[in-house]
Scaffold this motif. Sequence first.
Motif, PDB file in Angstrom:
ATOM      1  N   PHE A   1      10.250  -7.018   6.787  1.00  0.00           N
ATOM      2  CA  PHE A   1       9.117  -6.598   5.951  1.00  0.00           C
ATOM      3  C   PHE A   1       9.603  -5.787   4.756  1.00  0.00           C
ATOM      4  N   ILE A   2      10.574  -4.912   4.972  1.00  0.00           N
ATOM      5  CA  ILE A   2      11.128  -4.115   3.879  1.00  0.00           C
ATOM      6  C   ILE A   2      11.755  -5.019   2.824  1.00  0.00           C
ATOM      7  N   TRP A   3      12.499  -6.030   3.262  1.00  0.00           N
ATOM      8  CA  TRP A   3      13.163  -6.916   2.308  1.00  0.00           C
ATOM      9  C   TRP A   3      12.153  -7.734   1.512  1.00  0.00           C
ATOM     10  N   LEU A   4      11.144  -8.283   2.181  1.00  0.00           N
ATOM     11  CA  LEU A   4      10.124  -9.060   1.473  1.00  0.00           C
ATOM     12  C   LEU A   4       9.358  -8.181   0.487  1.00  0.00           C
TER      13      LEU A   4
ATOM     14  N   LEU B   1       8.533  -6.297  -5.114  1.00  0.00           N
ATOM     15  CA  LEU B   1       8.621  -5.194  -6.072  1.00  0.00           C
ATOM     16  C   LEU B   1       9.436  -5.594  -7.291  1.00  0.00           C
ATOM     17  N   LEU B   2      10.465  -6.403  -7.092  1.00  0.00           N
ATOM     18  CA  LEU B   2      11.288  -6.849  -8.225  1.00  0.00           C
ATOM     19  C   LEU B   2      10.524  -7.794  -9.136  1.00  0.00           C
TER      20      LEU B   2
ATOM     21  N   GLU C   1      -0.608  -0.990 -10.599  1.00  0.00           N
ATOM     22  CA  GLU C   1      -1.031  -0.360  -9.345  1.00  0.00           C
ATOM     23  C   GLU C   1      -0.378  -1.053  -8.145  1.00  0.00           C
ATOM     24  N   GLN C   2      -0.197  -2.362  -8.245  1.00  0.00           N
ATOM     25  CA  GLN C   2       0.445  -3.099  -7.162  1.00  0.00           C
ATOM     26  C   GLN C   2       1.897  -2.653  -6.979  1.00  0.00           C
ATOM     27  N   ASN C   3       2.570  -2.385  -8.082  1.00  0.00           N
ATOM     28  CA  ASN C   3       3.948  -1.921  -8.016  1.00  0.00           C
ATOM     29  C   ASN C   3       4.044  -0.564  -7.329  1.00  0.00           C
ATOM     30  N   VAL C   4       3.130   0.336  -7.665  1.00  0.00           N
ATOM     31  CA  VAL C   4       3.119   1.660  -7.035  1.00  0.00           C
ATOM     32  C   VAL C   4       2.863   1.536  -5.538  1.00  0.00           C
TER      33      VAL C   4
ATOM     34  N   LEU D   1       4.862   1.509   0.137  1.00  0.00           N
ATOM     35  CA  LEU D   1       5.078   0.726   1.356  1.00  0.00           C
ATOM     36  C   LEU D   1       6.558   0.656   1.726  1.00  0.00           C
ATOM     37  N   LEU D   2       7.398   0.594   0.706  1.00  0.00           N
ATOM     38  CA  LEU D   2       8.839   0.513   0.951  1.00  0.00           C
ATOM     39  C   LEU D   2       9.337   1.781   1.641  1.00  0.00           C
ATOM     40  N   PHE D   3       8.988   2.932   1.077  1.00  0.00           N
ATOM     41  CA  PHE D   3       9.420   4.191   1.695  1.00  0.00           C
ATOM     42  C   PHE D   3       8.737   4.415   3.042  1.00  0.00           C
ATOM     43  N   GLY D   4       7.463   4.009   3.127  1.00  0.00           N
ATOM     44  CA  GLY D   4       6.753   4.167   4.389  1.00  0.00           C
ATOM     45  C   GLY D   4       7.335   3.321   5.503  1.00  0.00           C
ATOM     46  N   SER D   5       7.864   2.156   5.164  1.00  0.00           N
ATOM     47  CA  SER D   5       8.469   1.283   6.173  1.00  0.00           C
ATOM     48  C   SER D   5       9.744   1.900   6.736  1.00  0.00           C
TER      49      SER D   5
END
Length: 570
Positions: free
Chosen positions: A351-354, A359-360, A367-370, A375-379
């Motif tokens: 999930f982190i990789w996807l 994000l890239l 807003e989607q990027n934020v 989500l990345l840090f939360g994962s």
Amino acid sequence: MRRFRYEPALYFLAFALALFVRLVKLGSLPLSDAEAVWALQALGVAQGTRPLLGSQPAYILLTSVVFYLLGAGTVFMARLVPALVGSALALVPALFSSRLKPRPAVILAFLLALDPGLVALSRQAGSGILAVTFVLVAWGLWEDRHAAWAGVFAGLALMSGPAVWAGLLGLALTWGILQLVEQGWRNTASPDAPEQVQPAASDWWTAVAFAAGSIVVFGTLFFLAPNGLSAWASALSDYVTGWLKPSGVPAGLMLFSLVAYEPLAVILAILVTLRGWIRGSLRIRRLSLWALVALLVALFDPARQVSDLEWMLIPLWALASLELARALNVRPEERLEVLGVAALTLVILVFIWLNFLGLLQAPVATEQNVLRTWLLFGSFFLLFISVMLVAVGWSLRAARYGAVLGLTVALGLYSIGVMAGAAGLRSIPGAAEMWSAGSNPPGAGLVLTTVDQISDWSKDNIDSQPVTIAGLDSPALRWLLRDHAVTVVPVLGASSAPPIIITPGGQNNPALAARYRGQELVWIQAPQWNQTGFADWFGWLGFHQILQNPQKVIVWVRDDLFLDASTSKP
């Protein structure tokens, strides 16, 4: 030493796997300049033209035998010897099973078979992978008291070009440091490394004699190419001279490539190194010191290339194999908990990789990027909390082993992906690989097709028309046109009118335009590693795409060679 069932079969499977990933589509990519310079010399030896040999006689002479016996110089044959020798690297851990123990040695065999950097080197025309394999085989045979065979492979290693001296320098520095500090280690460390048996004086003389014989016999191709001896002697001077000629490859690129291509090895090696130094393991201390010294030698060499990290990969993966062997030692009553933690770790990491890939691709200020960033840090936080809860609620052992196994599966899949990219097994538009030996010319097919078609139209034979290369020094271009009569000149004479001329692109030449028709083609896409920013490195992690500088050539064809020419054909 306790062996286990199916050990020989597992080594054979590792070798077969290594052979498969190194041979599949081996000739699909054209040779780069760095590869073609050696392949052309091997072709010259096979054709009996007695070319001046460079500092990699092992590759040149062995490949010349392949050209003579199996093919008149194809891309597949040009890369066959490194591929076969690189595959044999998967069998080397069997020679060191007494030092590593049988299970870590078998795991190491599979890790070396699929390592992205080693696979990439094995699929390149050159002696880089030959140096590593021959040195390790000679070392392993020496450990097993086979002095004669150790000498033979030591001689082959010394003929493998400047890369062998970089590896020997790292080993010598490691040995010297160990002589200074290991006596103190033995007073506090656990005796998990076997004691070295001092060889007899006769063994030394036997090894030296067979090494010298190997250099004389193989270095001259059974006295058919005597200038191979001078080529062997030039390898050391080329390596020393390299310390005076900076390559322009930044040290940061070396470190980034290590993390980008070898994350599994780096993480597992760090884990086992920390534990090994705390517990005083001689084996782990020796391997970690070798890995550190090999890394520093590669970084401080002004002529550094990413491929110089090959010497670090061996101890790095050896450390990783020790950690994996430990993580696989799961008790039957723990299997359910360990598999549960491993599955949870794998799912969260995927999930982190996807999310990272999304994000890239998303615009920067949205807003989607934020949301994806949070989500990345939360994962990562969720993964940490989950493992901690398992450690508190069930057992620390189950949490640790499950996290290591889940991480291994996730990063193992990632490693297979980057291995496919580094080896040229997948095609991504605009992709650039750090382990490539120079830039593969994407325009090779168009250049060759153009020259062959013109030759066929004008002479009814695709190889009949000669080609003149003016103002362009490209071994890859000379290799591509090897079936034609190629003439290389610095400047084209004013009165000369060869049928086909190839010149650098971007030049306005009215004299040629008056008598020739020209087509400009992209020859090489050169990655601009020195012009990449922080965001570009993250983008490369996801899609291996980077800013590239196209280098073009112009194929000039004399007017009278075309089908619509009014004059008679020559």
